[in-house]
Design a protein around this motif. Structure first.
Motif, PDB file in Angstrom:
ATOM      1  N   ALA A   1       0.827  -1.210   0.000  1.00 35.15           N
ATOM      2  CA  ALA A   1       0.000   0.000   0.000  1.00 35.15           C
ATOM      3  C   ALA A   1       0.857   1.254   0.000  1.00 35.15           C
ATOM      4  CB  ALA A   1      -0.927  -0.008   1.213  1.00 35.15           C
ATOM      5  N   LEU A   2       1.946   1.246   0.761  1.00 35.36           N
ATOM      6  CA  LEU A   2       2.824   2.414   0.842  1.00 35.36           C
ATOM      7  C   LEU A   2       3.452   2.711  -0.516  1.00 35.36           C
ATOM      8  CD1 LEU A   2       4.125   4.572   2.586  1.00 35.36           C
ATOM      9  CD2 LEU A   2       5.920   2.939   3.185  1.00 35.36           C
ATOM     10  N   ILE A   3       3.812   1.669  -1.247  1.00 40.24           N
ATOM     11  CA  ILE A   3       4.422   1.861  -2.565  1.00 40.24           C
ATOM     12  C   ILE A   3       3.456   2.552  -3.521  1.00 40.24           C
ATOM     13  CG2 ILE A   3       5.257   0.627  -4.613  1.00 40.24           C
ATOM     14  CD1 ILE A   3       6.451  -1.451  -2.687  1.00 40.24           C
ATOM     15  N   GLY A   4       2.181   2.263  -3.385  1.00 41.86           N
ATOM     16  CA  GLY A   4       1.210   2.812  -4.327  1.00 41.86           C
ATOM     17  C   GLY A   4       0.530   4.092  -3.902  1.00 41.86           C
ATOM     18  N   GLN A   5       0.658   4.481  -2.640  1.00 41.71           N
ATOM     19  CA  GLN A   5      -0.108   5.632  -2.164  1.00 41.71           C
ATOM     20  C   GLN A   5       0.562   6.956  -2.530  1.00 41.71           C
ATOM     21  OE1 GLN A   5      -0.231   5.093   2.094  1.00 41.71           O
ATOM     22  NE2 GLN A   5       1.423   6.526   2.433  1.00 41.71           N
TER      23      GLN A   5
ATOM     24  N   SER B   1       5.398   6.416  -9.394  1.00 40.93           N
ATOM     25  CA  SER B   1       5.335   6.229 -10.843  1.00 40.93           C
ATOM     26  C   SER B   1       5.873   7.442 -11.594  1.00 40.93           C
ATOM     27  CB  SER B   1       3.895   5.947 -11.270  1.00 40.93           C
ATOM     28  OG  SER B   1       3.031   7.009 -10.879  1.00 40.93           O
ATOM     29  N   GLN B   2       5.804   8.635 -10.975  1.00 42.27           N
ATOM     30  CA  GLN B   2       6.340   9.824 -11.612  1.00 42.27           C
ATOM     31  C   GLN B   2       7.861   9.779 -11.713  1.00 42.27           C
ATOM     32  OE1 GLN B   2       3.537  12.404  -8.893  1.00 42.27           O
ATOM     33  NE2 GLN B   2       4.448  13.744 -10.425  1.00 42.27           N
ATOM     34  N   LEU B   3       8.481   8.917 -10.899  1.00 43.17           N
ATOM     35  CA  LEU B   3       9.935   8.823 -10.878  1.00 43.17           C
ATOM     36  C   LEU B   3      10.425   7.548 -11.564  1.00 43.17           C
ATOM     37  CD1 LEU B   3      10.383  10.041  -7.215  1.00 43.17           C
ATOM     38  CD2 LEU B   3      11.120  11.264  -9.259  1.00 43.17           C
ATOM     39  N   GLY B   4       9.595   7.000 -12.438  1.00 40.63           N
ATOM     40  CA  GLY B   4      10.023   5.853 -13.227  1.00 40.63           C
ATOM     41  C   GLY B   4       9.841   4.511 -12.561  1.00 40.63           C
ATOM     42  N   VAL B   5       9.096   4.450 -11.449  1.00 36.78           N
ATOM     43  CA  VAL B   5       8.877   3.185 -10.748  1.00 36.78           C
ATOM     44  C   VAL B   5       7.503   2.643 -11.128  1.00 36.78           C
ATOM     45  CG1 VAL B   5       8.717   2.041  -8.517  1.00 36.78           C
ATOM     46  CG2 VAL B   5      10.324   3.931  -8.831  1.00 36.78           C
ATOM     47  N   SER B   6       7.457   1.390 -11.587  1.00 37.85           N
ATOM     48  CA  SER B   6       6.190   0.760 -11.955  1.00 37.85           C
ATOM     49  C   SER B   6       6.093  -0.612 -11.308  1.00 37.85           C
ATOM     50  CB  SER B   6       6.072   0.624 -13.472  1.00 37.85           C
ATOM     51  OG  SER B   6       7.147  -0.147 -13.993  1.00 37.85           O
ATOM     52  N   THR B   7       4.861  -1.085 -11.149  1.00 34.48           N
ATOM     53  CA  THR B   7       4.620  -2.384 -10.508  1.00 34.48           C
ATOM     54  C   THR B   7       4.296  -3.431 -11.564  1.00 34.48           C
ATOM     55  OG1 THR B   7       3.741  -1.260  -8.553  1.00 34.48           O
ATOM     56  CG2 THR B   7       3.250  -3.592  -8.787  1.00 34.48           C
ATOM     57  N   ASN B   8       4.976  -4.549 -11.512  1.00 36.86           N
ATOM     58  CA  ASN B   8       4.750  -5.642 -12.452  1.00 36.86           C
ATOM     59  C   ASN B   8       3.590  -6.523 -11.981  1.00 36.86           C
ATOM     60  OD1 ASN B   8       7.070  -4.809 -13.928  1.00 36.86           O
ATOM     61  ND2 ASN B   8       8.359  -5.858 -12.415  1.00 36.86           N
ATOM     62  N   ARG B   9       3.171  -7.447 -12.822  1.00 39.04           N
ATOM     63  CA  ARG B   9       2.040  -8.314 -12.500  1.00 39.04           C
ATOM     64  C   ARG B   9       2.313  -9.191 -11.280  1.00 39.04           C
ATOM     65  NH1 ARG B   9      -0.415 -10.640 -18.243  1.00 39.04           N
ATOM     66  NH2 ARG B   9      -1.159  -8.614 -19.051  1.00 39.04           N
TER      67      ARG B   9
ATOM     68  N   SER C   1       9.708  -2.283 -11.153  1.00 33.23           N
ATOM     69  CA  SER C   1      10.675  -2.004 -12.210  1.00 33.23           C
ATOM     70  C   SER C   1      11.039  -0.532 -12.144  1.00 33.23           C
ATOM     71  CB  SER C   1      10.086  -2.331 -13.588  1.00 33.23           C
ATOM     72  OG  SER C   1       9.873  -3.725 -13.723  1.00 33.23           O
ATOM     73  N   PHE C   2      12.284  -0.227 -12.491  1.00 34.78           N
ATOM     74  CA  PHE C   2      12.746   1.159 -12.458  1.00 34.78           C
ATOM     75  C   PHE C   2      13.244   1.547 -13.837  1.00 34.78           C
ATOM     76  CE2 PHE C   2      16.340   4.188 -11.610  1.00 34.78           C
ATOM     77  CZ  PHE C   2      15.521   5.280 -11.333  1.00 34.78           C
ATOM     78  N   ASN C   3      12.624   2.562 -14.419  1.00 28.87           N
ATOM     79  CA  ASN C   3      12.994   3.069 -15.735  1.00 28.87           C
ATOM     80  C   ASN C   3      13.887   4.281 -15.544  1.00 28.87           C
ATOM     81  OD1 ASN C   3      13.028   4.479 -18.250  1.00 28.87           O
ATOM     82  ND2 ASN C   3      11.191   3.352 -18.872  1.00 28.87           N
TER      83      ASN C   3
ATOM     84  N   ALA D   1      12.048  13.097 -15.580  1.00 27.81           N
ATOM     85  CA  ALA D   1      11.260  13.695 -14.498  1.00 27.81           C
ATOM     86  C   ALA D   1      12.143  14.516 -13.572  1.00 27.81           C
ATOM     87  CB  ALA D   1      10.545  12.597 -13.714  1.00 27.81           C
ATOM     88  N   PHE D   2      13.337  13.998 -13.285  1.00 27.52           N
ATOM     89  CA  PHE D   2      14.248  14.692 -12.373  1.00 27.52           C
ATOM     90  C   PHE D   2      14.721  16.009 -12.983  1.00 27.52           C
ATOM     91  CE2 PHE D   2      18.353  15.469 -10.313  1.00 27.52           C
ATOM     92  CZ  PHE D   2      18.014  15.274  -8.987  1.00 27.52           C
ATOM     93  N   GLU D   3      14.980  15.994 -14.277  1.00 34.33           N
ATOM     94  CA  GLU D   3      15.428  17.214 -14.951  1.00 34.33           C
ATOM     95  C   GLU D   3      14.330  18.262 -15.001  1.00 34.33           C
ATOM     96  OE1 GLU D   3      17.279  18.625 -19.280  1.00 34.33           O
ATOM     97  OE2 GLU D   3      16.935  16.497 -18.856  1.00 34.33           O
ATOM     98  N   LYS D   4      13.088  17.801 -15.190  1.00 34.02           N
ATOM     99  CA  LYS D   4      11.965  18.727 -15.295  1.00 34.02           C
ATOM    100  C   LYS D   4      11.564  19.281 -13.938  1.00 34.02           C
ATOM    101  CE  LYS D   4       7.190  19.012 -16.941  1.00 34.02           C
ATOM    102  NZ  LYS D   4       6.053  18.251 -17.562  1.00 34.02           N
ATOM    103  N   THR D   5      11.404  18.407 -12.947  1.00 35.74           N
ATOM    104  CA  THR D   5      10.964  18.835 -11.605  1.00 35.74           C
ATOM    105  C   THR D   5      11.808  18.112 -10.569  1.00 35.74           C
ATOM    106  OG1 THR D   5       8.721  18.900 -12.524  1.00 35.74           O
ATOM    107  CG2 THR D   5       8.941  19.250 -10.157  1.00 35.74           C
ATOM    108  N   PRO D   6      13.019  18.584 -10.301  1.00 31.95           N
ATOM    109  CA  PRO D   6      13.909  17.866  -9.372  1.00 31.95           C
ATOM    110  C   PRO D   6      13.374  17.763  -7.949  1.00 31.95           C
ATOM    111  CG  PRO D   6      14.792  20.034  -9.910  1.00 31.95           C
ATOM    112  CD  PRO D   6      13.654  19.798 -10.836  1.00 31.95           C
ATOM    113  N   LYS D   7      12.475  18.674  -7.561  1.00 33.03           N
ATOM    114  CA  LYS D   7      12.000  18.666  -6.176  1.00 33.03           C
ATOM    115  C   LYS D   7      11.096  17.472  -5.864  1.00 33.03           C
ATOM    116  CE  LYS D   7      12.420  23.487  -4.784  1.00 33.03           C
ATOM    117  NZ  LYS D   7      11.734  24.654  -4.207  1.00 33.03           N
ATOM    118  N   ILE D   8      10.531  16.828  -6.902  1.00 33.39           N
ATOM    119  CA  ILE D   8       9.682  15.673  -6.597  1.00 33.39           C
ATOM    120  C   ILE D   8      10.531  14.520  -6.062  1.00 33.39           C
ATOM    121  CG2 ILE D   8       7.967  16.318  -8.336  1.00 33.39           C
ATOM    122  CD1 ILE D   8       9.008  14.087 -10.095  1.00 33.39           C
ATOM    123  N   PHE D   9      11.818  14.526  -6.384  1.00 31.33           N
ATOM    124  CA  PHE D   9      12.707  13.492  -5.839  1.00 31.33           C
ATOM    125  C   PHE D   9      12.826  13.648  -4.327  1.00 31.33           C
ATOM    126  CE2 PHE D   9      16.968  12.298  -4.404  1.00 31.33           C
ATOM    127  CZ  PHE D   9      16.999  10.962  -4.777  1.00 31.33           C
TER     128      PHE D   9
END
Length: 550
Positions: free
Chosen positions: A333-337, A350-358, A363-365, A372-380
């Motif tokens: 739940a914490l991963i998805g909230q 998910s905004q930082l390239g993290v997705s959940t597999n089946r 997975s990390f893209n 995302a980091f270049e556009k809005t570094p503060k979300i990191f």
């Protein structure tokens, strides 16, 4: 060789192996219960071992978070050691480059009153009034002989009683905030009283003396007309050129020139110091990669241990364990909230390239993360740093929110009539501010311990707090794997089951011993009766045979 009399008795009686028969009967009575208890004990050992694996993995994940937290992605550097820069609030820092030239560092005023024979030299009685302010030169003159009192700093007065010594005066002066005094042995047979102010031109000192008996000598500490005579070093502000703009500050530790950063001045600069604040994209990517790897290892272990058999394969060692199942759901739940309190909109992994597999793994893209980091570094920062900011102009906040504080907005309200202020409904304590601002220490609620500063006229302000993903995950890990956490509680419950089953086996051992003793006694009596009957039969047979011969 020892003789087994019971079996010998059996051989002469019924012919049964009494000991084997007794053993079989005892086992028939206790074997099923003993086997069940032993299986339960074995199961508890498996569960405790599996819980140990969960604890170890949680500790590994916690260590990863600590390692990432110590490696700041924000890099603040200075080209000149005379101007040091450090990041104090990641949420306020922006990538920038600033050139600063230190024209003058802030100085403390230093006064010396010398010519005393010892530290215990007795002074004349009277009073010494201590004022804070600025010494300046009157118009048309060069010497700083006029004094302007600083309205932000309260004056103090010292009563010098009869028999007071030079050391007594030094102690009394040091008790005044912003003043340090001590008696120094000059090494030439004389002693001096040294008095030092805080840095900044507005912190200079003026002593005004009133003697209880005119001419008793206490007036030698009066500086209203002799400041330059006693002054060893004048109080000065730090003067800097910031990108060509001249500014002054009363301290060499400056917190309001670069938002979220503190400057420490140690001397004048011959060349401008280039200060830069940047974010290390490679380090940020490595941090995300490391965290995802540890999360995957954690979720994989929890999945294997709680796996239920649906296709004939074996179940996990903790299948059906409610505590571990709950921990698994909480991590998922914490991963998805959403992460709130870090801006107007929530932040998602998910905004930082993290997705959940089946299969539940992550997975990390890296490419998506870099964009995302270049556009809005503060979300990191929402991943690894708690955020506490004042989003209302004229308001500022400093400190750390309590561990119980929930992410979200907290409203500061000041009653202009009573002067009482609240933050999120919690009470505050009003404290003296600087430069016309008011300060309030929050006493209760999620922001207890935080200091709120508001400029004159600000009666309502919004403070925003955001708990990072790392902080929330660490809290979950602490609750689970801590000394009195969920895993420890579960281990305790399992331990009680093992203890109860050990007592069951102990009781079965006692019962088996009693049964064996009873059966042996009964069979012994039976064999003795059979032996007597056989003996009687043999006697009769022999008697009849003798009669027939006659």
């Amino acid at each position: 060789m020892a003789t087994d009399y019971l079996n010998a008795l059996g051989a002469s009686g019924s012919g049964l192996n009494i000991r084997e028969l007794t053993k079989s009967l005892v086992e028939a009575d206790t074997a099923v219960k003993r086997s069940a208890a032993q299986k339960k004990i074995a199961a508890t050992e498996v569960s405790v071992s599996a819980l140990g694996k969960v604890r170890a993995q949680f500790q590994s994940l916690s260590g990863a978070l600590a390692t990432i937290g110590q490696s700041s992605v924000l890099k603040a550097t200075s080209s000149n050691p005379a101007v040091a820069i450090s990041v104090t609030d990641k949420s306020l820092v922006a990538t920038q480059r600033t050139e600063i030239e230190v024209l003058q560092i802030a100085q403390r005023q230093v006064l010396e009153f010398g010519g005393f024979t010892s530290a215990d030299a007795v002074l004349g009685s009277g009073s010494v009034s201590v004022d804070f302010g600025v010494w300046f030169a009157p118009e048309g003159e060069e010497a700083a002989t006029s004094f302007a009192q600083n309205p932000a700093l309260a004056a103090s007065s010292i009563a010098v009683g009869t028999g007071a010594t030079l050391q007594d005066l030094a102690t009394a002066l040091t008790s005044i905030p912003g003043v340090t005094a001590r008696v120094l042995d000059k090494g030439d047979g004389t002693f001096s009283l040294g008095v030092v102010s805080e840095p900044g031109a507005g912190n200079a000192l003026r002593f005004t003396v009133t003697e209880s008996v005119p001419g008793n000598g206490l007036a030698r500490f009066d500086t209203t007309a002799s400041n330059l005579t006693a002054q060893v070093q004048e109080a000065k502000d730090a003067v800097l050129s910031v990108d060509g703009i001249i500014v002054a500050r009363s301290s060499n530790e400056i917190t309001d020139l670069i938002p979220g950063a503190t400057l420490a001045l140690s001397g004048k600069t011959t060349d401008p110091a280039t200060l830069s604040v940047s974010r290390d994209t490679q380090l940020a990517e490595a941090a995300m990669t490391y965290m995802v790897e540890e999360l995957n290892a954690t979720m994989k272990l929890l999945g294997e241990l709680t796996r239920r058999s649906t296709d004939g394969s074996g179940s996990g060692e903790l299948a059906g364990d409610r505590v571990v199942e709950t921990l698994k759901r909480q991590v998922t739940a914490l991963i998805g909230q959403p992460l709130t309190g870090h801006g107007e909109k929530p932040v998602y992994l998910s905004q930082l390239g993290v997705s959940t597999n089946r299969d539940g793994s992550l997975s990390f893209n890296a490419s998506a993360f870099q964009k995302a980091f270049e556009k809005t570094p503060k979300i990191f920062d929402a991943m690894f740093t708690d955020s506490l900011t004042a989003i209302t102009p004229g308001a500022a906040v400093a400190g750390k929110a309590a561990s119980s504080a929930a992410s979200g907005d907290y409203i500061f309200r000041l009653d202009p009539v009573t002067g009482e202020a609240t933050v999120g409904g919690g009470a505050t304590l009003a404290l003296p501010g600087a430069n016309g601002a008011s300060q309030y220490l929050v006493l209760s609620g999620g922001l207890a311990g935080v200091m709120v500063s508001v400029e004159s006229g600000v009666t309502d302000a919004t403070l925003r707090f955001g708990r990072s993903f790392a902080t929330q995950l660490q809290a979950l890990l602490d609750t689970a794997a801590g000394q009195n956490g969920a895993i420890s509680d579960r281990e305790g419950q399992i331990g009680k089951v093992a203890e109860e089953q050990a007592k069951v086996i102990e009781a079965l051992d006692a019962r088996a011993a009693k049964l064996e003793s009873r059966y042996l006694a009964q069979f012994t009596a039976m064999e003795q009766a059979v032996s007597r009957m056989k003996s009687t039969g043999t006697y009769l047979e022999n008697l009849i045979s003798a009669w027939n011969k006659d």
